[in-house]
Design an enzyme around this catalytic site. Structure first.
Site, short mmCIF file in Angstrom:
data_model
loop_
_atom_site.label_atom_id
_atom_site.label_comp_id
_atom_site.label_asym_id
_atom_site.label_seq_id
_atom_site.Cartn_x
_atom_site.Cartn_y
_atom_site.Cartn_z
N GLU A 112 -9.55 -0.86 -2.04
CA GLU A 112 -9.32 0.56 -1.71
C GLU A 112 -9.43 1.43 -2.96
O GLU A 112 -9.88 2.58 -2.88
CB GLU A 112 -7.96 0.71 -1.01
CG GLU A 112 -8.02 0.19 0.42
CD GLU A 112 -6.74 -0.44 0.94
OE1 GLU A 112 -5.65 -0.19 0.39
OE2 GLU A 112 -6.83 -1.21 1.93
N HIS B 247 -8.18 -3.20 -6.59
CA HIS B 247 -8.12 -3.43 -5.14
C HIS B 247 -9.30 -2.71 -4.49
O HIS B 247 -9.73 -1.66 -4.95
CB HIS B 247 -6.79 -2.89 -4.59
CG HIS B 247 -6.59 -3.25 -3.14
ND1 HIS B 247 -7.15 -2.53 -2.12
CD2 HIS B 247 -5.92 -4.28 -2.56
CE1 HIS B 247 -6.81 -3.10 -0.97
NE2 HIS B 247 -6.07 -4.15 -1.20
N GLY C 170 -7.90 -5.21 6.17
CA GLY C 170 -7.38 -4.27 7.15
C GLY C 170 -8.22 -4.18 8.41
O GLY C 170 -8.07 -3.25 9.20
N SER D 7 -6.89 -9.71 5.92
CA SER D 7 -6.35 -10.02 7.25
C SER D 7 -5.72 -11.40 7.34
O SER D 7 -5.81 -12.06 8.38
CB SER D 7 -7.44 -9.82 8.33
OG SER D 7 -7.88 -8.47 8.32
N LYS E 48 0.86 -1.21 0.00
CA LYS E 48 0.00 0.00 0.00
C LYS E 48 0.89 1.25 0.00
O LYS E 48 1.92 1.26 -0.66
CB LYS E 48 -0.95 -0.03 1.20
CG LYS E 48 -1.69 -1.37 1.32
CD LYS E 48 -2.87 -1.31 2.23
CE LYS E 48 -3.41 -2.71 2.45
NZ LYS E 48 -4.76 -2.78 2.94
C1 PEP Z 1 -4.81 -6.03 1.00
O1 PEP Z 1 -4.31 -4.93 1.07
O2 PEP Z 1 -5.03 -6.54 -0.10
C2 PEP Z 1 -5.14 -6.75 2.25
C3 PEP Z 1 -5.69 -7.94 2.15
O3 PEP Z 1 -4.83 -6.12 3.42
P1 PEP Z 1 -4.83 -6.81 4.89
O4 PEP Z 1 -4.05 -8.09 4.78
O5 PEP Z 1 -4.16 -5.81 5.78
O6 PEP Z 1 -6.26 -7.07 5.26
#
Ligand code: PEP
Length: 258
Positions: free
Chosen positions: A98, A96, A174, A214, A12
């Protein structure tokens, strides 16, 4: 059937070039991959060149987190596939959650990026996943099917086999909330079935489908033990090389020393 395993870290908006180099030096020295396993790092565009040169000659594959679909032009602040490739990106993360939810990207835009990435020789990781509301209202499969139909539209079965699909339930990214291995497997099996219906079974069998949301050392082995989970896309838990190394090691079968 045996598919490639792709474990990917998404940094990120973290890490300067210097920090990228240090991470890759540690990772490439310590990582032990299975013969069919790849490790991908999705790094910020400003660290791409440094990361790609640190990864040269190692088993680490460097890529980007986003790109624009146009070849070039008046798109202030954007980066093209050719620019990414010239900076050393071998893959790119598209759609993604985000990008979809914070920056308003839709499936049509993601689809145009997908075509550009394929035409430019950059391997795409296309992210799909339902929100909590969609899951609670029973719309998970409808949402995934629609995202697959629209974001992967117009590619051939042969092109499909090079695409990595990342199943990332939005509610798990996240948040510390992870889909159980059974929930993730159910979604992955549905995704593969949908790919087989829209293209063909042979191509669908070859597609690497990653789980993201996560993932961490404690849950990685359970997720990776599922039949249709072929890799992980990891954010927070892979921000340091130690975390990614631990995840990779935890997913490997324990080899008896006796
Ligand atoms: C991601 O950024 O694709 C992601 C899965 O983040 P996290 O592992 O922190 O949930």
């Amino acid at each position: 059937m045996s598919r490639q395993i792709v474990i990917a870290a998404n940094w990120k908006m973290h890490k300067t070039s210097e920090q990228a180099r240090a991470y890759i030096q540690q990772l490439s020295k310590q990582v032990e991959l299975a013969p069919n396993e790849l490790v991908f790092l999705a790094v910020p565009a400003t660290s791409l060149e440094a990361a790609a040169s640190a990864a040269a000659g190692t088993s680490v594959v460097v890529g980007a987190q986003n790109m624009h679909d146009a070849e070039k032009g008046a798109f202030t602040g954007e980066i093209s596939a050719n620019m990414l490739k010239a900076a050393g990106a071998q893959f790119v993360v598209l759609g993604h959650s985000e990008r979809r939810h914070v920056f308003g990207e839709d499936d049509a835009f993601i689809n145009r990026k997908l075509h550009r990435a394929i035409d430019s020789g950059i391997r795409p990781i296309v992210c799909i996943g339902e929100t909590l509301e969609q899951r609670k209202s029973g719309a998970t499969e409808r949402t995934l099917k629609q995202q697959i139909e629209q974001s992967l539209k117009g590619i051939t079965a042969e092109q499909l086999t090079t695409v990595i699909v990342a199943y990332e339930p939005v509610w798990a990214i996240g948040t510390g909330e992870t889909a159980t291995p059974e929930m993730a497997q159910e979604a992955h099996a549905f995704i593969r079935k949908t790919l087989a219906e829209l293209w063909n079974q042979d191509a669908a069998n070859k597609v690497v489908i990653q789980y993201g949301g996560s993932a961490k050392p404690a849950n990685a082995a359970g997720l990776m033990a599922q039949a249709d989970i072929d890799g992980l896309l990891i954010g927070g838990a892979a921000l340091e090389a130690d975390g990614l190394l631990q995840i990779i090691n935890n997913t490997h079968p324990i080899v008896s020393e006796s």
